[in-house]
Design a protein around this motif. Sequence first.
Motif, PDB file in Angstrom:
ATOM      1  N   ALA A  49       0.761  -1.453  -0.189  1.00 55.78           N
ATOM      2  CA  ALA A  49      -0.327   0.063   0.266  1.00 55.78           C
ATOM      3  C   ALA A  49       0.861   1.376   0.539  1.00 55.78           C
ATOM      4  N   ALA A  50       1.897   1.210   0.786  1.00 54.20           N
ATOM      5  CA  ALA A  50       2.645   2.290   0.365  1.00 54.20           C
ATOM      6  C   ALA A  50       3.425   2.764  -0.931  1.00 54.20           C
ATOM      7  N   VAL A  51       3.191   1.293  -1.744  1.00 56.72           N
ATOM      8  CA  VAL A  51       4.148   1.177  -2.858  1.00 56.72           C
ATOM      9  C   VAL A  51       3.260   2.470  -3.525  1.00 56.72           C
ATOM     10  N   LEU A  52       1.858   2.309  -3.547  1.00 58.15           N
ATOM     11  CA  LEU A  52       1.177   3.367  -3.906  1.00 58.15           C
ATOM     12  C   LEU A  52       1.255   4.101  -3.491  1.00 58.15           C
ATOM     13  N   GLY A  53       1.063   4.784  -2.445  1.00 58.94           N
ATOM     14  CA  GLY A  53       0.634   5.739  -1.841  1.00 58.94           C
ATOM     15  C   GLY A  53       1.571   6.704  -1.852  1.00 58.94           C
ATOM     16  N   HIS A  54       2.943   6.119  -1.677  1.00 57.74           N
ATOM     17  CA  HIS A  54       4.028   7.149  -2.731  1.00 57.74           C
ATOM     18  C   HIS A  54       3.984   8.205  -3.427  1.00 57.74           C
ATOM     19  N   TRP A  55       3.848   7.752  -5.088  1.00 57.23           N
ATOM     20  CA  TRP A  55       2.825   8.503  -6.144  1.00 57.23           C
ATOM     21  C   TRP A  55       2.055   8.931  -5.609  1.00 57.23           C
ATOM     22  N   HIS A  56       1.452   9.486  -4.852  1.00 60.26           N
ATOM     23  CA  HIS A  56       0.452  10.131  -4.026  1.00 60.26           C
ATOM     24  C   HIS A  56       0.820  11.226  -3.534  1.00 60.26           C
ATOM     25  N   LEU A  57       1.587  10.974  -2.690  1.00 60.79           N
ATOM     26  CA  LEU A  57       2.588  11.799  -1.433  1.00 60.79           C
ATOM     27  C   LEU A  57       3.439  12.809  -2.533  1.00 60.79           C
ATOM     28  N   ARG A  58       4.518  11.829  -2.996  1.00 54.92           N
ATOM     29  CA  ARG A  58       5.725  12.775  -3.774  1.00 54.92           C
ATOM     30  C   ARG A  58       5.485  12.932  -5.440  1.00 54.92           C
ATOM     31  N   GLY A  59       4.807  12.311  -6.042  1.00 57.35           N
ATOM     32  CA  GLY A  59       4.532  12.318  -7.083  1.00 57.35           C
ATOM     33  C   GLY A  59       5.108  11.274  -8.402  1.00 57.35           C
ATOM     34  N   PHE A  60       5.916  10.072  -7.372  1.00 63.23           N
ATOM     35  CA  PHE A  60       6.441   9.918  -8.517  1.00 63.23           C
ATOM     36  C   PHE A  60       7.149   8.219  -6.871  1.00 63.23           C
ATOM     37  N   GLY A  61       7.834   7.491  -7.744  1.00 65.04           N
ATOM     38  CA  GLY A  61       7.546   6.205  -7.164  1.00 65.04           C
ATOM     39  C   GLY A  61       8.060   5.247  -7.423  1.00 65.04           C
ATOM     40  N   ARG A  62       7.499   3.862  -7.237  1.00 68.32           N
ATOM     41  CA  ARG A  62       7.951   2.110  -7.733  1.00 68.32           C
ATOM     42  C   ARG A  62       6.649   1.664  -8.263  1.00 68.32           C
ATOM     43  N   TRP A  63       7.240   1.357  -9.007  1.00 64.78           N
ATOM     44  CA  TRP A  63       6.782   0.449 -10.092  1.00 64.78           C
ATOM     45  C   TRP A  63       6.551  -0.942  -9.968  1.00 64.78           C
ATOM     46  N   GLY A  78      11.777   1.100  -8.719  1.00 64.88           N
ATOM     47  CA  GLY A  78      11.071   3.051  -9.041  1.00 64.88           C
ATOM     48  C   GLY A  78      11.639   4.090  -7.923  1.00 64.88           C
ATOM     49  N   HIS A  79      11.420   4.868  -7.862  1.00 65.96           N
ATOM     50  CA  HIS A  79      12.310   5.802  -7.397  1.00 65.96           C
ATOM     51  C   HIS A  79      11.208   5.884  -6.188  1.00 65.96           C
ATOM     52  N   TYR A  80      12.023   6.259  -4.886  1.00 64.97           N
ATOM     53  CA  TYR A  80      11.863   5.926  -3.410  1.00 64.97           C
ATOM     54  C   TYR A  80      12.583   7.403  -2.849  1.00 64.97           C
ATOM     55  N   TYR A  81      11.605   7.795  -1.665  1.00 60.15           N
ATOM     56  CA  TYR A  81      11.833   8.855  -1.184  1.00 60.15           C
ATOM     57  C   TYR A  81      11.492   9.198   0.139  1.00 60.15           C
ATOM     58  N   PRO A  82      11.651   7.704   1.095  1.00 57.40           N
ATOM     59  CA  PRO A  82      10.595   7.689   1.939  1.00 57.40           C
ATOM     60  C   PRO A  82      11.673   8.911   3.188  1.00 57.40           C
ATOM     61  N   GLU A  83      10.982   9.426   4.738  1.00 58.48           N
ATOM     62  CA  GLU A  83      11.527  10.357   5.824  1.00 58.48           C
ATOM     63  C   GLU A  83      13.182   9.681   5.946  1.00 58.48           C
ATOM     64  N   GLY A  84      13.828  10.727   5.947  1.00 59.42           N
ATOM     65  CA  GLY A  84      14.562   9.453   6.374  1.00 59.42           C
ATOM     66  C   GLY A  84      16.005  10.016   5.499  1.00 59.42           C
ATOM     67  N   TRP A  85      15.884   9.995   4.279  1.00 59.65           N
ATOM     68  CA  TRP A  85      16.759  10.079   2.952  1.00 59.65           C
ATOM     69  C   TRP A  85      16.989  11.284   2.903  1.00 59.65           C
ATOM     70  N   PRO A  86      18.555  11.265   2.256  1.00 56.31           N
ATOM     71  CA  PRO A  86      19.230  12.611   2.056  1.00 56.31           C
ATOM     72  C   PRO A  86      17.995  13.117   0.595  1.00 56.31           C
ATOM     73  N   GLU A  87      17.692  12.772  -0.347  1.00 56.68           N
ATOM     74  CA  GLU A  87      17.203  12.862  -1.283  1.00 56.68           C
ATOM     75  C   GLU A  87      16.287  11.943  -2.133  1.00 56.68           C
ATOM     76  N   PRO A  88      15.765  11.661  -3.610  1.00 55.27           N
ATOM     77  CA  PRO A  88      15.320  10.558  -3.873  1.00 55.27           C
ATOM     78  C   PRO A  88      15.910   9.519  -4.623  1.00 55.27           C
ATOM     79  N   GLU A  89      15.719   8.466  -4.827  1.00 55.17           N
ATOM     80  CA  GLU A  89      16.438   7.494  -5.159  1.00 55.17           C
ATOM     81  C   GLU A  89      16.154   6.361  -6.180  1.00 55.17           C
TER      82      GLU A  89
END
Length: 170
Positions: A49-63, A78-89
């Motif tokens: 569910a967080a994989v889907l939610g990331h797209w809505h919160l950040r506008g990008f995510g993992r497929w 795909g692209h992942y940028y959770p709390e505590g990360w220095p930048e999108p990965e």
Amino acid sequence: MIPILHTERLTMRAPRWDDFEAYAAFCASPRTVHLGGPFPRCDAFHKLAAVLGHWHLRGFGRWMVADAKTDEPLGIVGHYYPEGWPEPELAWSLFDAAEGRGVAFEAAIAARDYAYDTLGWTTLFSAIEPKNTRSVALARRLGCTQSGSFYHEIYGDLHQWRHPAPEARP
């Protein structure tokens, strides 16, 4: 909202409920040891569910990466940028069925191209637990160079692997 990417052998799409069994099996497997796992099914549900939610919160995510012919789920890339990360990965996690087939490489290239060509990013890194030799090997194959590390309260020390800039892609 989640775009669909196509490569020669893969379809990269939004996760669906019929992907859950493959994802739950991955989460329960030793493949997740470098991600803090293995995880029980209830955690697998929340993570998917967080994989889907990331797209809505950040506008990008993992497929969800699926076989283009059979639609069998093969991993999450795909692209992942959770709390505590220095930048999108650019992150990747492969299921057992994808091992040794070049799936992670093919999907990572597509996700990297999307970040540079569609999102307009000029830099990208991958966070890799130092003992994760498979991910380190993939980062090297992608042309990444180790560029430091950071500490995360759950995952501990993670190495930063810097991807080639858009103009320096192979």
